[in-house]
Design a protein around this motif. Sequence first.
Motif, PDB file in Angstrom:
ATOM      1  N   HIS A 179     -18.705  54.767  42.106  1.00  0.00           N
ATOM      2  CA  HIS A 179     -17.724  53.694  41.915  1.00  0.00           C
ATOM      3  C   HIS A 179     -17.184  53.836  40.500  1.00  0.00           C
ATOM      4  CE1 HIS A 179     -16.028  49.606  41.799  1.00  0.00           C
ATOM      5  NE2 HIS A 179     -16.635  49.447  40.632  1.00  0.00           N
TER       6      HIS A 179
ATOM      7  N   LYS B 185     -11.755  47.592  41.464  1.00  0.00           N
ATOM      8  CA  LYS B 185     -11.353  47.130  42.798  1.00  0.00           C
ATOM      9  C   LYS B 185     -12.616  47.001  43.639  1.00  0.00           C
ATOM     10  CE  LYS B 185      -8.475  47.831  46.815  1.00  0.00           C
ATOM     11  NZ  LYS B 185      -7.395  48.593  47.461  1.00  0.00           N
TER      12      LYS B 185
ATOM     13  N   GLY C 151     -14.486  45.089  47.439  1.00  0.00           N
ATOM     14  CA  GLY C 151     -14.194  44.925  48.853  1.00  0.00           C
ATOM     15  C   GLY C 151     -14.236  43.508  49.354  1.00  0.00           C
ATOM     16  N   TRP C 152     -14.239  42.520  48.478  1.00  0.00           N
ATOM     17  CA  TRP C 152     -14.292  41.137  48.935  1.00  0.00           C
ATOM     18  C   TRP C 152     -13.424  40.280  48.014  1.00  0.00           C
ATOM     19  CZ3 TRP C 152     -17.975  44.006  46.630  1.00  0.00           C
ATOM     20  CH2 TRP C 152     -18.399  43.594  45.358  1.00  0.00           C
TER      21      TRP C 152
ATOM     22  N   PRO D 274      -9.125  41.740  45.671  1.00  0.00           N
ATOM     23  CA  PRO D 274      -9.756  43.032  45.373  1.00  0.00           C
ATOM     24  C   PRO D 274      -9.796  43.433  43.905  1.00  0.00           C
ATOM     25  CG  PRO D 274      -8.326  43.225  47.272  1.00  0.00           C
ATOM     26  CD  PRO D 274      -8.069  41.867  46.685  1.00  0.00           C
TER      27      PRO D 274
ATOM     28  N   TYR E 217      -8.740  46.486  50.962  1.00  0.00           N
ATOM     29  CA  TYR E 217      -9.806  47.422  50.606  1.00  0.00           C
ATOM     30  C   TYR E 217     -10.345  48.076  51.876  1.00  0.00           C
ATOM     31  CZ  TYR E 217     -14.212  49.192  48.670  1.00  0.00           C
ATOM     32  OH  TYR E 217     -15.256  49.993  48.284  1.00  0.00           O
ATOM     33  N   HIS E 218     -10.443  49.416  51.848  1.00  0.00           N
ATOM     34  CA  HIS E 218     -11.033  50.163  52.958  1.00  0.00           C
ATOM     35  C   HIS E 218     -11.969  51.210  52.358  1.00  0.00           C
ATOM     36  CE1 HIS E 218      -8.258  48.351  55.843  1.00  0.00           C
ATOM     37  NE2 HIS E 218      -7.330  48.498  54.911  1.00  0.00           N
ATOM     38  N   VAL E 219     -13.237  51.128  52.733  1.00  0.00           N
ATOM     39  CA  VAL E 219     -14.236  52.016  52.131  1.00  0.00           C
ATOM     40  C   VAL E 219     -13.828  53.475  52.266  1.00  0.00           C
ATOM     41  CG1 VAL E 219     -16.622  52.822  52.290  1.00  0.00           C
ATOM     42  CG2 VAL E 219     -16.122  50.383  52.457  1.00  0.00           C
TER      43      VAL E 219
ATOM     44  N   ASN F  80      -9.694  52.339  48.177  1.00  0.00           N
ATOM     45  CA  ASN F  80     -10.939  51.712  47.739  1.00  0.00           C
ATOM     46  C   ASN F  80     -10.978  51.663  46.209  1.00  0.00           C
ATOM     47  OD1 ASN F  80     -11.613  54.324  46.907  1.00  0.00           O
ATOM     48  ND2 ASN F  80     -12.911  54.717  48.675  1.00  0.00           N
ATOM     49  N   SER F  81     -12.172  51.491  45.654  1.00  0.00           N
ATOM     50  CA  SER F  81     -12.280  51.352  44.192  1.00  0.00           C
ATOM     51  C   SER F  81     -11.768  52.586  43.463  1.00  0.00           C
ATOM     52  CB  SER F  81     -13.732  51.076  43.803  1.00  0.00           C
ATOM     53  OG  SER F  81     -14.567  52.169  44.145  1.00  0.00           O
TER      54      SER F  81
END
Length: 247
Positions: free
Chosen positions: A76, A94, A96-97, A100, A150-152, A157-158
């Motif tokens: 990350h 960024k 995921g909850w 973001p 956000y999408h892993v 994502n981050s």
Amino acid sequence: MARAARLALLGFLLLFAMPLGAHALVQWHGTDWTRSWSTADWSSTGTLPAAKEHPEAMVRVYAARVGRWRGIFAVHSWIVFKEDGARAYERYDKVGWGRPIRHNGYAPDGRWYGNDPDIVFEASGPDAEALIPKLRAAIESYPYDGAGDYHVWPGPNSNSFTAYVLSQVPEMGIALPPTAIGKDFPVEGGWFGLAPSRTGLRVTLDGYAGLTLAWVEGVEINILGAVAGLDIRRPGIKLPGFGRIGI
């Protein structure tokens, strides 16, 4: 055709499957798998000087292994800066909850899921002061800043966020670690374009696969988010799971 398919399979095994398998074994013996989100250590590592004791401007980019089994593959990343004379650092990630883009959600040099971060980039003084307004503008312009954005995998994502911000300030000359899964997601759209560093070219199939040829990033082959390649500027190899290994 059959020979080409066998060579492609051999290349996949040597460059992707075997390094990931080997790193999984390393992680298995060196990771506390009982550690949960609520019990992990998110505290400061104490590696940043106190802001009031370091009056000049500073910029840092960090990356740390993510939690549980995903730490086999990924890190990350986040951005920290402090303007000249400021008495506190600012951190941008960024997540995921919630909303973001998180501002000062964690200690600027904090552990991520209990894992100590590595410094990917640092600048101080006038150099950092010149970068900060550009970083602020890039953070504000990031298009995936709403709830549900956000999408892993494969992104955004981050790491897609950090890669985008850095791409808007190419004079920083940063290549995120090859373990920054999601860095190759095409935030600005399109399969063909410049590499994030603006020192070469990138072809990407929406982050699922791609090829980067650039001075800063080197040669990177992306398969399902995992990256293998060569670092040309600072000689080294890039392996899935392990990241960059300098020569």
